[in-house]
Design an enzyme around this catalytic site. Structure first.
Site, PDB file in Angstrom:
ATOM      1  N   ASP A  40       0.866  -1.178   0.000  1.00 51.84           N
ATOM      2  CA  ASP A  40       0.000   0.000   0.000  1.00 51.84           C
ATOM      3  C   ASP A  40       0.909   1.236   0.000  1.00 51.84           C
ATOM      4  OD1 ASP A  40       0.936   0.169   2.602  1.00 51.84           O
ATOM      5  OD2 ASP A  40      -1.040   0.207   3.543  1.00 51.84           O
TER       6      ASP A  40
ATOM      7  N   CYS B  46       2.950  -3.399   4.071  1.00 55.12           N
ATOM      8  CA  CYS B  46       2.064  -2.268   4.378  1.00 55.12           C
ATOM      9  C   CYS B  46       2.734  -1.499   5.513  1.00 55.12           C
ATOM     10  CB  CYS B  46       0.635  -2.720   4.682  1.00 55.12           C
ATOM     11  SG  CYS B  46       0.408  -3.728   6.162  1.00 55.12           S
TER      12      CYS B  46
ATOM     13  N   THR C 276       2.457  -1.653   8.913  1.00 54.79           N
ATOM     14  CA  THR C 276       2.953  -2.560   9.963  1.00 54.79           C
ATOM     15  C   THR C 276       3.252  -3.960   9.439  1.00 54.79           C
ATOM     16  OG1 THR C 276       0.687  -3.222  10.425  1.00 54.79           O
ATOM     17  CG2 THR C 276       1.593  -1.414  11.768  1.00 54.79           C
TER      18      THR C 276
ATOM     19  N   HIS D  41      11.171 -23.720   8.855  1.00 56.75           N
ATOM     20  CA  HIS D  41      10.194 -24.463   9.657  1.00 56.75           C
ATOM     21  C   HIS D  41       8.775 -24.408   9.103  1.00 56.75           C
ATOM     22  CE1 HIS D  41      12.647 -24.663  13.665  1.00 56.75           C
ATOM     23  NE2 HIS D  41      13.344 -25.048  12.600  1.00 56.75           N
TER      24      HIS D  41
ATOM     25  N   HIS E 182       8.933 -30.864  10.346  1.00 51.15           N
ATOM     26  CA  HIS E 182       8.261 -29.615   9.972  1.00 51.15           C
ATOM     27  C   HIS E 182       7.274 -29.841   8.826  1.00 51.15           C
ATOM     28  CE1 HIS E 182      10.941 -27.685  12.712  1.00 51.15           C
ATOM     29  NE2 HIS E 182      11.983 -28.210  12.086  1.00 51.15           N
TER      30      HIS E 182
HETATM   31  C1  RB5 Z   1      -2.236   2.480   6.473  1.00 50.35           C
HETATM   32  O1  RB5 Z   1      -2.344   3.682   7.141  1.00 50.35           O
HETATM   33  C2  RB5 Z   1      -2.042   1.344   7.465  1.00 50.35           C
HETATM   34  O2  RB5 Z   1      -3.215   1.131   8.181  1.00 50.35           O
HETATM   35  C3  RB5 Z   1      -1.622   0.085   6.748  1.00 50.35           C
HETATM   36  O3  RB5 Z   1      -0.486   0.337   6.009  1.00 50.35           O
HETATM   37  C4  RB5 Z   1      -1.281  -1.116   7.614  1.00 50.35           C
HETATM   38  O4  RB5 Z   1      -0.349  -0.783   8.593  1.00 50.35           O
HETATM   39  C5  RB5 Z   1      -2.406  -1.907   8.122  1.00 50.35           C
HETATM   40  O5  RB5 Z   1      -2.233  -2.968   8.727  1.00 50.35           O
END
Ligand code: RB5
Length: 150
Positions: A8, A66, A68, A99, A134
């Site tokens: 994203d 993304c 996180t 694994h 595994h």
């Molecule tokens: C975008 O702002 C953020 O929500 C997205 O990149 C991500 O971290 C969601 O899990």
């Protein structure tokens, strides 16, 4: 090896760095997702692209980014046959292959720096699945999928 990478907007900058690294190393790269870091792009669409590329055989592995890494890892793991590990260090990336026989790695563009991301990607792409006990566990995951996915 063909790699599908998508992100994203929050993963855009890191995706650019990782993609350049992959191309430099000679991987064939299919890139998808946001066109810039400034325009919002839904991580769900980026995840769908990666999962479809891997499951259709267009790509051998996927890299999902993304902010996180959480949202996009949730999306790809909704697909039967996708095993995505959300990683924050090189050890996790290596173990996701050894694994778990992961076929997608997820990471957060707002969580990991560029050098760590590249180290994780290299570990993920170079490490082999250890098989043996595994393999039994990965088969157990498949059984869970067979039971719970339509
Ligand atoms: C975008 O702002 C953020 O929500 C997205 O990149 C991500 O971290 C969601 O899990």
């Amino acid at each position: 090896m063909k790699i599908s990478i998508a992100s994203d907007h929050a993963g855009f900058d890191l995706r650019q760095k990782v993609t350049a690294h992959l191309k430099e190393k000679g991987y064939e790269v299919i890139e998808g997702g946001a066109d810039s870091a400034d325009k919002p792009y839904n991580y769900v669409d980026a995840g769908i692209k990666i999962a479809e590329d891997v499951l259709s055989g267009k790509a051998d592995r996927g890299i999902a980014i993304c902010g996180t890494g959480i949202g996009i890892s949730l999306v790809v793991n909704k697909y039967k046959g996708i095993r995505c590990g959300l990683c924050t260090n090189e050890y996790m990336a290596r173990m996701s292959r050894q694994h778990n026989d992961a076929n997608v790695i997820a990471m957060g563009g707002r969580v990991v720096g560029q050098s760590l991301a590249i180290a994780m990607v290299d570990a993920f792409l170079e490490e082999e699945f250890a098989g043996d006990r595994h393999a039994v566990r990965v088969d157990n995951i498949r059984a869970v999928e067979d039971k719970n996915f339509k």
